[in-house]
Design a protein around this motif. Structure first.
Motif, PDB file in Angstrom:
ATOM      1  N   CYS A 184      -4.789   1.853  10.548  1.00  0.00           N
ATOM      2  CA  CYS A 184      -4.847   0.647   9.718  1.00  0.00           C
ATOM      3  C   CYS A 184      -4.840  -0.637  10.555  1.00  0.00           C
ATOM      4  O   CYS A 184      -3.836  -0.982  11.170  1.00  0.00           O
ATOM      5  N   CYS A 189       0.841  -1.196   0.000  1.00  0.00           N
ATOM      6  CA  CYS A 189       0.000   0.000   0.000  1.00  0.00           C
ATOM      7  C   CYS A 189       0.878   1.249   0.000  1.00  0.00           C
ATOM      8  O   CYS A 189       1.929   1.250   0.644  1.00  0.00           O
ATOM      9  N   THR A 207       0.948  -1.575   9.139  1.00  0.00           N
ATOM     10  CA  THR A 207       1.712  -0.890   8.093  1.00  0.00           C
ATOM     11  C   THR A 207       3.060  -1.584   7.919  1.00  0.00           C
ATOM     12  O   THR A 207       4.114  -1.038   8.219  1.00  0.00           O
ATOM     13  N   GLU A 220      -4.123  -2.064  -0.110  1.00  0.00           N
ATOM     14  CA  GLU A 220      -4.664  -1.133  -1.098  1.00  0.00           C
ATOM     15  C   GLU A 220      -5.157  -1.850  -2.356  1.00  0.00           C
ATOM     16  O   GLU A 220      -4.435  -2.668  -2.936  1.00  0.00           O
TER      17      GLU A 220
HETATM   18  S1  SF4 Z   1      -4.412  -0.736   3.743  1.00  0.00           S
HETATM   19 FE1  SF4 Z   1      -5.898   0.952   3.782  1.00  0.00          FE
HETATM   20  S2  SF4 Z   1      -5.951   1.608   5.920  1.00  0.00           S
HETATM   21 FE2  SF4 Z   1      -4.097   0.355   5.672  1.00  0.00          FE
HETATM   22  S3  SF4 Z   1      -2.454   1.857   5.227  1.00  0.00           S
HETATM   23 FE3  SF4 Z   1      -3.300   1.162   3.260  1.00  0.00          FE
HETATM   24  S4  SF4 Z   1      -4.915   2.658   2.717  1.00  0.00           S
HETATM   25 FE4  SF4 Z   1      -4.427   2.894   4.889  1.00  0.00          FE
END
Ligand code: SF4
Length: 347
Positions: free
Chosen positions: A22, A15, A26, A59
């Protein structure tokens, strides 16, 4: 060992964002190949007649070859879920073909997350420019007949931004513009589950006295979205209330289902899609152990968190890790998992 359905989601590229809320965590981005995706499909194929393979669990469509990945995952899957109403605004502002492609798949609404004004949104997304990208994406979505849906996560540190968000919705005329394309504008706010990155925001978690700071208009839209009649039905009970309920609850839980969804990280560690992919949910490594061993671990509750959930009564965990004085608001399921994670971490 056969399952009614298996869904395997491989985190091929990760992402572009590093959101503070999240629940998926991350973790570093990967750069996996189509062969890696095919390997995942081959591994799980013998254990179900209904396999679904996805190239992501973070993402949507972040990678440049998103169209090819959609085609290949369709070929590798017996069932293909329609494209979620989740999109990549990172891609939407960099790739002219992306939103028309979403429209061609029948996507009618797309969810975008705003935390407040530009500085606040960029801070929570963890990337400068995110807010402006979201605004540009809203315009592109309308061009192709897709309605933006706005989501907001609320904490003590951004709840004062809610009037700004209400004003933004009005300034952008979102209700009228959605009606013009035959859609109803949707907005909702909530605090999310206290897991993954979001768990780090426990200290600034909303409390019952914060309810008065939410503008009525945003409450009305949120209730409509969730089909609820009171905002506490959305935001949940205080930790104190939940603590008092759960100290009397000696139940345990088995999360195993016949239609599991698995998250597979870029290093091929596998986790049930029940909670944050983290070490205490890990079922093993697909490359070194293979799917059969991982599925046996799943069915037999061998991950640390599954085992604890199955064998340790919730009242024992909450007495150890709950805060009986806290007025923070949680959904009951989310709170039980927050406590479970604290218990697992302390083992
Ligand atoms: S998966 Fe979604 S919530 Fe998690 S960092 Fe990426 S955009 Fe943000």
């Amino acid at each position: 060992m056969k399952f009614e359905k298996i869904t395997a989601c491989l985190d091929m590229y990760g992402c572009p964002n590093r959101c503070k809320h999240c629940w998926l965590g991350t973790t570093p981005n990967g750069n996996l190949s189509i062969d890696d995706l095919k390997f995942v499909a081959e591994q799980f194929r013998p254990f179900t007649d209904n396999l679904e393979v996805s190239d992501r669990y973070r993402e949507e469509d972040y990678s440049y070859n998103y169209k090819e990945l959609w085609r290949i995952t369709t070929e590798l899957s017996d069932t293909k879920t329609p494209h979620f109403e989740l999109i990549s605004y990172w891609r939407a502002v960099r790739d002219d073909e992306y939103v028309p492609w979403l429209s061609s798949l029948g996507v009618k609404a797309a969810q975008l997350t705003i935390f407040g004004d530009e500085a606040t949104t960029d801070y929570f997304v963890g990337r400068k420019g995110a807010f402006q990208e979201i605004l540009r994406t809203i315009e592109i979505l309308f061009q192709y007949g897709i309605a933006p849906r706005i989501q907001t996560f609320i904490y003590k540190t951004n709840i004062a931004q809610l009037p700004y968000i209400q004003n933004l919705i009005e300034t952008l005329n979102l209700e009228k513009r959605c009606a013009d394309i035959g859609r109803e504008f949707e907005f909702f706010l909530h605090q999310g589950s206290c897991s993954g990155e979001n768990e780090k925001l426990y200290d600034v978690w909303i409390t019952s006295d914060d309810m008065d700071k939410i503008p009525h208009k945003l409450i009305d839209l949120t209730l409509k979205h969730f089909g609820k009649s009171h905002i506490r039905d959305v935001l949940g009970d205080t930790e104190k209330e939940l603590y008092n309920q759960l100290v009397l609850d000696s139940s345990t839980e088995n999360i195993v289902t016949n239609k599991p969804v698995f998250y597979i990280d870029k290093d091929f560690n596998v986790y049930p899609n029940y909670e944050t992919p983290s070490s205490f949910w890990c079922l093993g490594n697909l490359k070194t152990q293979g799917a059969e061993k991982i599925l046996r671990n799943y069915v037999n509750n061998k991950s640390i968190a599954q085992n604890v959930k199955l064998t340790v009564p919730i009242n024992k965990m909450v007495i150890k890790h709950g805060n009986p004085e806290s007025m923070r608001l949680f959904g009951k399921r989310d709170y039980k998992n927050y406590i479970l994670h604290k218990y697992c971490r302390a083992l």
